[in-house]
Design a protein around this motif. Sequence first.
Motif: not given
Ligand code: NAD
Length: 392
Positions: A17, A19, A23, A25, A47, A94, A115, A144-145, A192, A335
């Motif tokens: 859901i 990603g 996105s 991540v 997605f 987000p 996340e 993830g690290f 965001w 990961w």
């Molecule tokens: P992003 O804005 O780049 O991507 C968000 C994705 O979610 C997009 O594909 C968007 O279309 C989708 N989306 C948004 N609302 C949605 C919904 N209601 N239903 C389905 N899809 C939906 O954000 P990002 O940078 O990828 O971050 C996403 C999450 O991952 C955040 O919580 C962020 O903190 C986390 N993150 C974690 C790491 C890590 O290393 N673990 C790295 C980056 C981001």
Amino acid sequence: MLIGEKSIPRPLRWAMIGGGRLSQVGYKHRCGALRDNTAYQMVASAFDIDAERGRDFGVNLGLDADRCYATYQQLLAEEAKREDGVEVVSIATPNGTHFEITKAALNAGIHVICEKPLFFTTAEALEIKALAAKKGLIVGVTYGFSGHPLLMQMRAMIANGEIGDVRMVELQYTHGFSANDSADKFSEAQKWRVDPKIAGPSFVLGDISTHTFYISQLVLPELKVKSLLCDRQSFIPSRAPLEDNAMVLMHYDNGAVGRMWASSINAGSMDSQSIRVIGSRASLEWSDYNPGELKYEVQGQPNQIMHHGMPYLHESALADERLGALHTEGLAESWANIYLKFAIAIHATQQGDQTTLDNLIYPDINAGIEGVRWIENCVRSADNGASWVNYE
Ligand code: NAD
């Protein structure tokens, strides 16, 4: 050593859901889950916030078009009707959506990998912990690290007393990608992050320092924060009240002290996450920029660099090794390691195998709760004039 053989009898039916195609991540999740082709099978998705783009992306990844859903609600409802429905979802949306999606997935009887930062409040996180326990389901958090094998080496050496008594913990996760405000205007992922309604009560504390804080808990499981002082700033004023820089001082319950610097305005710095644990006889230092090496510095002796994959390492570090000492391992392997542990935890839960669950070290719901608690305490201190607060 991991070479891709089965750790569980069959791959778990998995969906994502968020990603989606744009996105930041999403691909990291797929790298982790699908690395071995024996732990997860991607069968469905929601997605993207843009349903058509999400469907197109899912089809391009090889999913059946009719299992590329427009919304997560549709995914949960439709998959529940199938005998071969989804067993586990990963949530990579987000921050502000994590709580409602996690709750809905657990109520649908589906394990969750979510996340960070997990939710906005500790109260929400505790509610989800209780719900997951009631439903007999796992909630994993993608720090993830934390799957880098040398972190297990650090943990083992500290536990074995090889640095002596722990005196100081020095933590840093900084980069310079938000040194100016251009991304705040043009990047969806950055917009965001600086909006409290979607990001939550913090920017860099939640976005990056939760990773490093979890790493400190992984290598120092006995150490508990007793009190802290956090000073946070918004060097780009439009980001206020969310901080793009924060400095935290900590007192631990054993008398040790700690320091965290989290920043996205460290101009020119690409990415530097590091942990240095200073003991009474030696120090250990690791950085995610060079994750295959661990510095071991004994006072009065020549410094040592321990290398991943070498037979002198602790068995827990070698157990997570994939490529061998001659080759570079990186974030994808890290990961893959945590995703494999999520799968083992889910299978053990399905089997009622409590022994496996008790012995498995991975970022679980408690790790998610502690990340949220860390943010809450930092924000409380910062918003109280950067004063010392008891850790609650
Ligand atoms: P992003 O804005 O780049 O991507 C968000 C994705 O979610 C997009 O594909 C968007 O279309 C989708 N989306 C948004 N609302 C949605 C919904 N209601 N239903 C389905 N899809 C939906 O954000 P990002 O940078 O990828 O971050 C996403 C999450 O991952 C955040 O919580 C962020 O903190 C986390 N993150 C974690 C790491 C890590 O290393 N673990 C790295 C980056 C981001």
